[in-house]
Design an enzyme around this catalytic site. Structure first.
Site, PDB file in Angstrom:
ATOM      1  N   CYS B  76       3.691  -4.445  -3.837  1.00 25.27           N
ATOM      2  CA  CYS B  76       4.694  -4.348  -4.907  1.00 25.27           C
ATOM      3  C   CYS B  76       5.920  -5.221  -4.614  1.00 25.27           C
ATOM      4  O   CYS B  76       5.814  -6.439  -4.586  1.00 25.27           O
ATOM      5  CB  CYS B  76       5.053  -2.884  -5.154  1.00 25.27           C
ATOM      6  N   HIS B 174      -0.183  -0.493  -6.247  1.00 23.85           N
ATOM      7  CA  HIS B 174       0.020   0.344  -5.065  1.00 23.85           C
ATOM      8  C   HIS B 174      -1.316   0.921  -4.596  1.00 23.85           C
ATOM      9  O   HIS B 174      -1.747   1.943  -5.118  1.00 23.85           O
ATOM     10  CB  HIS B 174       0.961   1.506  -5.391  1.00 23.85           C
ATOM     11  N   GLU B 176      -1.892   2.600  -2.012  1.00 28.25           N
ATOM     12  CA  GLU B 176      -1.652   3.933  -1.428  1.00 28.25           C
ATOM     13  C   GLU B 176      -1.503   5.004  -2.494  1.00 28.25           C
ATOM     14  O   GLU B 176      -1.496   6.185  -2.194  1.00 28.25           O
ATOM     15  CB  GLU B 176      -0.417   3.886  -0.504  1.00 28.25           C
TER      16      GLU B 176
END
Lengths: 251, 192
Positions: B76, B174, B176
């Protein structure tokens, strides 16, 4: 293509998930972490945790819970309920939440929106609006829907996004808990009026209600609680259904 | 040891949790020697480009990151800071990727928030990931497509969803926060 989001909402009181009807008559719906994990497995796109605990120790218990959620959950989640200051927001984000939802505190002090947005970015600030249809107008209520304000929902959504809110979570108090469908009129008006994503909330009772709000309004997310908590609408089934209705959805 | 770069940008907890769950140990650090000796470095980021870049410079981390030899993954804002320039805060970046970061024109909802897929060029980063798989995005600025683009997402306009140059990898989305497919991508990166 960007997908529409299905968002289970977990109302938290003293570390348990609870659910009321029309903002009242609260009943227990289980352990929030277990429930959240189930939703991730079932394909929920995001989660919202609203803490309705009203104690002095609140921030400490909430940050602990947020820590546990962040350790277990690998999809984005928003935390709201009683975030009154930039310090509160820092504690929650620092514990692992992706976004902060603010409601009454933003009405009482709109600069709070800018303060959080300037620190963490607009995408971190969800402005939650509780709207009720009164005398032919959708008005904003605060303090868990107990106190009327002078604000019209559409105006407040515009002001909030100008101040830096990156998302609007719009709950219709008239529809909440009724299972008669989302308030497509006000959701449509708010989502036309602002240029940030709008999440529709309140009233989901069937799979068709989700399809309706996604086709009739520009809402990009739909939030519900009890239909998910009590297994009335399994998320995988809902998503399969939405796909057959040609609504872009993550499977 | 996987080093996660510590700087003034937000939420690194979720990156750390995801890596730990895959069985790797992590350290969140801004120490030069630890960054240089780590097996992999992750450059996460949620925040504002201008202030983040100033912070990196003050700590001398800009030069450290550019000189890293092991696989590096920018996420990001981390990815955006690895480009030459960002319109956000009118900021010069690290210049690892030869592309600029621009603000989305207000033709549709901004931030681009939610799950989206990408078309990808071949990369080890995308092993066992299909074009129909969705990842979680949330951003108001995008990196223009360039020769280092390895994945393209179309929202308002086509932009770089991922970039690669030598040992440097980066994703706008993202991993994660992208459930199982995100974990797969992190696994792929950690195996490099």
């Amino acid at each position: 293509m960007l997908k529409k989001r299905i968002i289970p909402c977990l109302d938290i009181q003293n570390n348990r998930t609870v659910k009321g009807i029309n903002f009242e008559n609260i009943r227990d719906a289980g352990d929030p972490i277990e429930l959240a994990q189930r939703y991730v497995e079932e394909g929920a796109d995001e989660l919202v945790f609203l803490d309705i605990t009203a104690t002095l120790e609140k921030r400490k218990t909430l940050t602990k819970l947020v820590n546990r959620i962040a350790a277990e959950i690998n999809i984005p989640f928003t935390v709201g309920g009683g975030i009154n200051s930039l310090e509160d927001a820092k504690a929650i984000i620092g514990s692992g939440a992706d976004k902060i939802s603010i409601n009454s505190s933003a009405i009482l002090r709109p600069d709070l929106i800018s303060e959080i947005a300037n620190t963490f970015g607009n995408q971190c600030v969800v402005l939650a609006i509780d709207a009720k249809f009164v005398d032919n107008e959708w008005m904003v209520f605060r303090s868990g829907g107990r106190i009327a304000t002078e604000l019209k929902a559409v105006d407040w959504a515009k002001i909030g996004t100008e101040l830096g809110a990156g998302e609007i979570l719009l709950t219709s108090m008239n529809n909440d808990g009724t299972k008669n469908g989302f308030a497509c009129d006000i959701t449509g008006r708010v989502s036309e009026a602002v240029s940030v994503p709008v999440i529709a909330s309140g009233g989901a009772g069937s799979k068709a209600h989700f399809a309706e709000v996604f086709t009739k309004t520009k809402a990009t997310g739909a939030l519900a609680a009890s239909v998910f908590h009590f297994g009335e609408i399994p998320i995988p089934e809902l998503k399969q259904f939405l796909e057959t209705q040609n609504i872009p959805i993550r499977l | 040891m996987i080093a996660i770069l510590k700087y003034n940008a937000g939420n690194v907890t979720s990156v750390e949790n995801a890596i730990n769950k895959l069985g790797y140990s992590t350290v969140i650090t801004d120490d030069n020697s630890i960054l240089e000796s780590a097996d992999k470095v992750i450059f996460p980021g949620v925040g504002e480009a201008g202030s983040a870049m100033r912070h990196l410079k003050e700590k001398g981390l800009d030069e450290v990151i550019k000189a890293l030899k092991q696989p590096v993954l920018g996420i990001c804002l981390g990815m955006q800071l690895m480009c030459t320039y960002s319109e956000e805060g009118d900021t010069l970046g690290l210049g690892i990727f030869e592309t600029q970061v621009k603000q989305f024109p207000p033709k549709d909802l901004v931030p681009h928030t939610g799950w989206n897929n990408f078309t990808s060029m071949k990369s080890k980063l995308f092993e066992n990931i299909q074009a129909r798989n969705d990842f979680y995005f949330v951003h108001s600025y995008y990196a223009e497509i360039c020769k280092e683009t390895i994945a393209v997402t179309d929202y308002i306009l086509p932009f770089s969803a991922a970039l690669k140059k030598d040992n440097f990898y980066a994703t706008q989305f993202h991993p994660e926060k992208s459930a199982d497919v995100g974990i797969q991508l992190l696994k792929n990166f950690l195996k490099l």
